[in-house]
Design a protein around this motif. Structure first.
Motif, PDB file in Angstrom:
ATOM      1  N   GLU A   1      38.026 -43.624  -4.330  1.00 12.86           N
ATOM      2  CA  GLU A   1      38.701 -43.885  -5.256  1.00 12.86           C
ATOM      3  C   GLU A   1      38.212 -45.100  -5.974  1.00 12.86           C
ATOM      4  OE1 GLU A   1      43.362 -44.993  -4.891  1.00 12.86           O
ATOM      5  OE2 GLU A   1      42.245 -46.855  -4.151  1.00 12.86           O
ATOM      6  N   HIS A   2      38.125 -45.113  -7.251  1.00 13.68           N
ATOM      7  CA  HIS A   2      37.248 -46.251  -8.150  1.00 13.68           C
ATOM      8  C   HIS A   2      37.699 -45.951  -9.637  1.00 13.68           C
ATOM      9  CE1 HIS A   2      35.198 -42.318  -8.784  1.00 13.68           C
ATOM     10  NE2 HIS A   2      34.684 -42.910  -9.928  1.00 13.68           N
ATOM     11  N   SER A  15      41.406 -51.981  -0.788  1.00 12.06           N
ATOM     12  CA  SER A  15      42.767 -51.337  -0.826  1.00 12.06           C
ATOM     13  C   SER A  15      43.131 -50.895  -2.334  1.00 12.06           C
ATOM     14  CB  SER A  15      43.744 -52.484  -0.344  1.00 12.06           C
ATOM     15  OG  SER A  15      44.250 -53.203  -1.669  1.00 12.06           O
ATOM     16  N   SER A  16      43.847 -49.628  -2.509  1.00 13.32           N
ATOM     17  CA  SER A  16      44.347 -49.394  -3.603  1.00 13.32           C
ATOM     18  C   SER A  16      45.124 -50.329  -4.399  1.00 13.32           C
ATOM     19  CB  SER A  16      45.272 -48.001  -3.324  1.00 13.32           C
ATOM     20  OG  SER A  16      44.481 -46.966  -2.667  1.00 13.32           O
ATOM     21  N   ASP A  17      46.352 -50.807  -3.676  1.00 11.86           N
ATOM     22  CA  ASP A  17      46.769 -51.824  -4.397  1.00 11.86           C
ATOM     23  C   ASP A  17      46.148 -53.060  -5.155  1.00 11.86           C
ATOM     24  OD1 ASP A  17      49.273 -50.664  -3.818  1.00 11.86           O
ATOM     25  OD2 ASP A  17      49.682 -52.073  -2.121  1.00 11.86           O
ATOM     26  N   LEU A  41      42.181 -44.232 -13.115  1.00 14.49           N
ATOM     27  CA  LEU A  41      42.100 -44.274 -11.741  1.00 14.49           C
ATOM     28  C   LEU A  41      41.219 -43.134 -11.193  1.00 14.49           C
ATOM     29  CD1 LEU A  41      41.661 -45.834  -9.168  1.00 14.49           C
ATOM     30  CD2 LEU A  41      44.034 -44.954  -8.542  1.00 14.49           C
ATOM     31  N   PHE A  70      35.589 -50.657  -7.467  1.00 15.57           N
ATOM     32  CA  PHE A  70      36.414 -50.118  -6.288  1.00 15.57           C
ATOM     33  C   PHE A  70      36.784 -51.123  -5.064  1.00 15.57           C
ATOM     34  CE2 PHE A  70      31.912 -49.820  -5.379  1.00 15.57           C
ATOM     35  CZ  PHE A  70      31.893 -50.134  -4.144  1.00 15.57           C
ATOM     36  N   LEU A  83      42.837 -52.672  -5.922  1.00 12.84           N
ATOM     37  CA  LEU A  83      42.053 -52.302  -6.872  1.00 12.84           C
ATOM     38  C   LEU A  83      42.917 -52.071  -8.270  1.00 12.84           C
ATOM     39  CD1 LEU A  83      39.502 -51.026  -8.010  1.00 12.84           C
ATOM     40  CD2 LEU A  83      40.368 -48.602  -6.959  1.00 12.84           C
ATOM     41  N   LEU A  84      44.046 -51.725  -8.173  1.00  9.62           N
ATOM     42  CA  LEU A  84      45.012 -51.519  -9.124  1.00  9.62           C
ATOM     43  C   LEU A  84      45.223 -52.822  -9.852  1.00  9.62           C
ATOM     44  CD1 LEU A  84      47.184 -48.691  -7.980  1.00  9.62           C
ATOM     45  CD2 LEU A  84      45.458 -48.555  -9.918  1.00  9.62           C
ATOM     46  N   GLY A 113      42.162 -41.021  -6.871  1.00  6.52           N
ATOM     47  CA  GLY A 113      43.355 -41.803  -6.317  1.00  6.52           C
ATOM     48  C   GLY A 113      43.612 -41.486  -4.942  1.00  6.52           C
ATOM     49  N   GLY A 114      43.652 -42.451  -4.143  1.00  5.86           N
ATOM     50  CA  GLY A 114      44.222 -42.083  -2.564  1.00  5.86           C
ATOM     51  C   GLY A 114      42.956 -41.455  -1.615  1.00  5.86           C
ATOM     52  N   GLU A 115      41.870 -41.293  -2.268  1.00 12.66           N
ATOM     53  CA  GLU A 115      40.664 -40.848  -1.533  1.00 12.66           C
ATOM     54  C   GLU A 115      39.693 -41.823  -1.132  1.00 12.66           C
ATOM     55  OE1 GLU A 115      40.388 -37.810  -0.187  1.00 12.66           O
ATOM     56  OE2 GLU A 115      42.517 -37.367  -1.321  1.00 12.66           O
TER      57      GLU A 115
END
Length: 118
Positions: A58-59, A32-34, A50, A29, A36-37, A53-55
């Motif tokens: 998120e991991h 930030s989402s970005d 993923l 994790f 992580l991706l 996602g968005g929570e």
């Protein structure tokens, strides 16, 4: 000024069978989402894998082999308890910023137990 985002990998190593893969699973994790991706893609993980996602929790679930690859690529090792505390802090922050945010977190009971010891 460049900002840095941290990517973490915990040491949960939960024995499970996921699809056709049997192994010990941990969690990847980031802040930030970005990030992580991007990081996940750099070590061969597909974005559709993923989880949550968005929570706040998120991991990516990762096998021990992928966990080692993540560490080699620069992920910061973190204990499963500290990972739970980090997620709990995220949920708490969201509850403060967004009244009415309930936030269901899979690790909450473990994290809350660890947090109560502090």
């Amino acid at each position: 000024m460049e900002s840095f985002v941290t990517v973490y990998v915990d040491d949960a190593r939960i024995a499970a069978r996921v699809g056709g893969l049997r192994g010990c699973w941990s969690h990847l994790f980031a802040d930030s989402s970005d990030e992580l991706l991007l990081f996940a893609a750099s070590i061969g993980l597909a974005g559709e894998w993923l989880q949550c996602g968005g929570e706040p929790e998120e991991h990516f679930d990762v096998t021990e082999r992928v966990r080692r690859a993540a560490l080699q690529a620069g992920a910061v090792p973190i204990s499963a308890v500290d990972a739970g505390l980090l997620v709990l802090r995220r949920v708490t922050a969201l509850r403060m910023l967004r009244p009415g945010f309930a936030g269901q977190v899979g690790m909450t009971s473990q994290a809350e137990s660890a947090y109560s010891l502090m």
